[in-house]
Design an enzyme around this catalytic site. Structure first.
Site, mmCIF file in Angstrom:
data_model
loop_
_atom_site.group_PDB
_atom_site.id
_atom_site.type_symbol
_atom_site.label_atom_id
_atom_site.label_comp_id
_atom_site.label_asym_id
_atom_site.label_seq_id
_atom_site.Cartn_x
_atom_site.Cartn_y
_atom_site.Cartn_z
ATOM 1 C CG HIS A 141 -0.190 3.742 5.982
ATOM 2 N ND1 HIS A 141 0.179 3.112 7.135
ATOM 3 C CD2 HIS A 141 -0.465 2.753 5.095
ATOM 4 C CE1 HIS A 141 0.122 1.789 6.963
ATOM 5 N NE2 HIS A 141 -0.273 1.551 5.727
ATOM 6 C CB CYS A 175 -0.950 -0.008 1.190
ATOM 7 S SG CYS A 175 -0.155 -0.240 2.789
#
Lengths: 337, 337
Positions: free
Chosen positions: B220, B141
């Site tokens: 994130h 990711c």
């Protein structure tokens, strides 16, 4: 030499810690503290034996709460040599005018602008610049942290440029009003104030900072990328950091992988309020590749500036030179780094 | 052209999303999914009408739980053209041997090393490199996020070097086993794997990454400092990012100040599982000073790689060129960026 008479204006996170730290020094005394409103912290101050002063307009509030103030802020100002102003940010100018009129010295904190005092303070980087001045300003927790490590590193290697990301705590442990609770919030206005703030002490340093607020209360973490003036080795950098005042190296391999583990160690150290005055650098996280240095450091936002405030009093009142003051403060607060 | 027959090995965070995403495409179909153990996710798969396969040794477990498996993993392998392997990291080699023996293609995820496949995949940066290959790997990711923005920026400005700090979520929203709960945990082994992982797709890029795990579950955040090959303006960079596939610009001034607000918007978008497939860049947080670019971006760790997996199937099965596949995938998943 007579002890220097210190007043503390504001008795929150920083003020209450400065009060205790000043009380532990042999060459200064706390004449009184100012608390704006009577609450549990005010009662704790009374219990600790501090003379509690109140803003004139709130004296009745204190009496209603069963606390007899020793006087008003203006009374306290008349009794001290120096005031440490730990009031909330941006009321500094109001009080500065009062201190000026009374002819007392005053220290402001990082919530105020550099322009309020024209001189900013860090024990390691520029102790001497506050020598004898009437007003100075102890920079904020994150800025203090950067100066503690970048100062000695710049002396050793000359830093060409530094890029810092600050991963900021969302709230202090005792707060319950701010967030994010589960989220990450970047400071989108670039550069964040921390870079210019470092430059208020080290104006030659080419530094840029970014910041993201995260869901934690205990400490900030900073990631630092610094271009050095020459190639260096990781071991050389570690040697500089080991010798840097108020910098503590820890090892992930020793079980200190996170800020909560740092603060657990701080509780074991037995200091006031379980504080961690030092800037904490992970030893395994220091790495040099050619002329580029990478490291992580953790910042106890509530306490790292406390020894700096004590040293700043000594500089402004011309009580000791920098290394002597740092040593005295450290001994009184139990800092062995 | 007959639809391509796809199997999904592993039905956790990524696998279940890939299954739904593949099902939405017109040129491919899900033959079955493999779940290691019967649990609520397995029941959801049955409810959604997916044929559920089990590891041979766990078939009895499934029967006891009242789920009749359609067959074993080995059975499914025989029925598909390509397997998307979403098993936990580092069991890739075990399954690769099986796929190899059966002569089926397979996609691995970012939990596996680049060396397992020798080719890694990102739709924007290197679609063509997986054209017709038997094995490829969709990068993680965070790496996908970096490639989505650094790829187009590198094409436009040539990036001399990039310094990235990744502020990592501690756990996915559905996890309850990891932390820190109130703390910050740096990845002290430098460089973190993300930099080399970016280089598995853009080997010429001089990039270094640091990472800190924080107490959040949603996304994130990455802070990026990139030295460009020439001076540029903030507006030029914004134009490149606006045109970049699967990159979404948001404004703090518009009320999206934090990752939790991004995910609130994602819920309003009405997509499957309220996912945010795009990499989200804060418009006000993009700033160029001379040749140095700063920006913040947010990464929905659970879903940003999902469209990439669909595109990777098309590349490996030689079904469409890059831009055509990206357009098809986007339309099916409701991505308009």
């Amino acid at each position: 030499m007579a002890t220097v008479k210190v007043g503390i204006n504001g008795y929150g996170t920083i003020g209450k810690r400065v009060a205790d730290a000043v009380r532990k020094q042999k060459d200064m005394e706390v004449v009184g503290i100012v608390k704006a409103h009577p609450n549990y912290e005010t009662r704790m101050a009374v219990q600790k034996g501090f003379a509690v002063y109140a803003p004139a307009e709130n004296v009745d509030l204190f009496k209603e709460a069963g606390i007899e103030p020793a006087g008003t802020v203006d009374d306290l100002i008349k009794e001290v040599d120096i005031m440490v102003d730990c009031t909330p940010g941006n009321v500094g100018q109001y009080y500065k005018d009062k201190y000026q009129a009374a002819g007392v010295k005053a220290i402001f904190e990082g919530g105020e602008e550099h322009s309020l005092t024209g001189v900013s303070f860090n024990s390691t980087a520029n102790y001497q610049e506050s020598w004898g001045v009437q007003f100075s300003r102890v920079v904020s927790c994150n800025t203090t942290a950067l100066l503690r490590t970048l100062g000695p590193l710049d002396k050793a290697f000359r830093i060409e440029s530094a890029y810092v990301t600050i991963i900021r705590r969302a709230a202090d442990p005792g707060d319950s009003k701010t967030g994010p609770v589960n989220g990450l919030e970047p400071s989108v206005r670039l550069p964040t104030h921390h870079g210019p703030d470092v430059q208020s002490v080290m104006p030659w340093l080419n530094i840029t900072t970014m910041a993201v607020k995260v869901s934690t209360t205990l400490m900030h973490v900073q990631t630092v990328v610094a271009k050095l003036g020459r190639d260096a080795t990781t071991e050389e950098v570690l040697a500089v950091l080991r010798a840097a005042p108020r910098v503590r190296l820890v090892k992930a391999a020793d079980g200190i992988k996170s800020t909560n583990q740092i603060m657990e160690m701080a509780r074991d150290l037995g200091r006031d309020r379980s504080d961690m005055y030092e800037i904490v650098v992970w030893e395994e996280g220091v790495k040099v590749v050619g002329d580029t240095l990478y490291y992580y450091q953790a910042v106890h936002q509530e306490s790292d500036v406390i020894p700096e405030n004590v040293d700043c009093i000594r500089a402004m009142c011309k009580m000791a030179d920098g290394p002597a003051s740092v040593a005295q403060t450290n001994q009184a607060l139990g800092i062995d780094h």
